[in-house]
Write a protein that holds these residues in place. Structure first.
Motif, mmCIF file in Angstrom:
data_model
loop_
_atom_site.group_PDB
_atom_site.id
_atom_site.type_symbol
_atom_site.label_atom_id
_atom_site.label_comp_id
_atom_site.label_asym_id
_atom_site.label_seq_id
_atom_site.Cartn_x
_atom_site.Cartn_y
_atom_site.Cartn_z
ATOM 1 N N ARG A 85 49.350 43.453 26.621
ATOM 2 C CA ARG A 85 48.376 43.324 27.706
ATOM 3 C C ARG A 85 49.054 43.337 29.065
ATOM 4 O O ARG A 85 48.603 44.014 29.990
ATOM 5 C CB ARG A 85 47.571 42.028 27.539
ATOM 6 C CG ARG A 85 46.547 42.078 26.449
ATOM 7 C CD ARG A 85 45.936 40.716 26.230
ATOM 8 N NE ARG A 85 44.742 40.767 25.397
ATOM 9 C CZ ARG A 85 44.164 39.707 24.875
ATOM 10 N NH1 ARG A 85 44.670 38.485 25.085
ATOM 11 N NH2 ARG A 85 43.082 39.826 24.144
ATOM 12 N N ASP B 202 42.066 45.681 26.439
ATOM 13 C CA ASP B 202 41.926 45.555 24.983
ATOM 14 C C ASP B 202 41.262 46.784 24.372
ATOM 15 O O ASP B 202 41.641 47.219 23.276
ATOM 16 C CB ASP B 202 41.144 44.292 24.627
ATOM 17 C CG ASP B 202 41.980 43.027 24.763
ATOM 18 O OD1 ASP B 202 43.201 43.126 25.046
ATOM 19 O OD2 ASP B 202 41.418 41.930 24.591
ATOM 20 N N LEU C 286 50.471 40.849 21.351
ATOM 21 C CA LEU C 286 49.273 41.214 22.109
ATOM 22 C C LEU C 286 49.425 40.839 23.579
ATOM 23 O O LEU C 286 49.080 41.632 24.466
ATOM 24 C CB LEU C 286 48.038 40.537 21.505
ATOM 25 C CG LEU C 286 46.724 40.764 22.241
ATOM 26 C CD1 LEU C 286 46.384 42.244 22.338
ATOM 27 C CD2 LEU C 286 45.604 39.992 21.549
ATOM 28 N N THR D 176 43.160 44.417 18.244
ATOM 29 C CA THR D 176 43.740 43.299 18.981
ATOM 30 C C THR D 176 43.494 41.974 18.267
ATOM 31 O O THR D 176 44.321 41.074 18.332
ATOM 32 C CB THR D 176 43.192 43.228 20.417
ATOM 33 O OG1 THR D 176 41.760 43.207 20.380
ATOM 34 C CG2 THR D 176 43.665 44.406 21.237
#
Length: 131
Positions: free
Chosen positions: A86, A62, A82, A74
């Motif tokens: 990730r 993040d 997101l 984020t």
């Protein structure tokens, strides 16, 4: 299961991280496993291990995303986008078995399938800055 199908399952489980506390996650993992049909024990173990490894470095991922995403944090990103970012960042930086170009391409495909019309471009743009 193909690598793409496994990645999709990892995405789905990782998506749950945003909505449950650490205490609730073991139960969610068990519910997730019950939903999977015809999955080999090896594939299931791979999915569980990868999710665990991603969660261990989530804060670091993040931080990198927040640095790369101009005018975006984020906390403001769509949860689907997101989660895809990730997963891709983990594969790009921590999984030596997956080439960076494959991680990005697969992330864009996930964004097309699960995100909005703008998701693929957004995900690709963030990941391009992180290469």
């Amino acid at each position: 299961m193909s690598r793409r199908e496994i990645r999709e399952q990892i995405f789905k489980m990782l998506f749950r991280v945003e909505f449950y506390t650490q205490e609730e996650l073991p139960e969610q993992i068990e519910l997730f496993k019950e939903d999977l049909e015809n999955i080999s024990p090896a594939d299931l173990l791979y999915i569980e291990n990868k999710i665990t490894k991603i969660k261990e470095v989530l804060d670091t991922i993040d931080e990198a995303v927040n640095e790369a995403a101009e005018k975006w944090k984020t906390s403001r990103m769509a949860k689907v986008d997101l989660t895809i970012i990730r997963l891709a960042v983990y594969e790009m930086r921590y999984d030596e078995e997956i080439p960076v170009s494959v991680a990005i391409n697969e992330a864009v495909e996930l964004a097309k399938k699960f995100g909005t019309d703008e998701s693929a471009g957004f995900v690709n743009g963030i990941l391009a800055k992180l290469v």
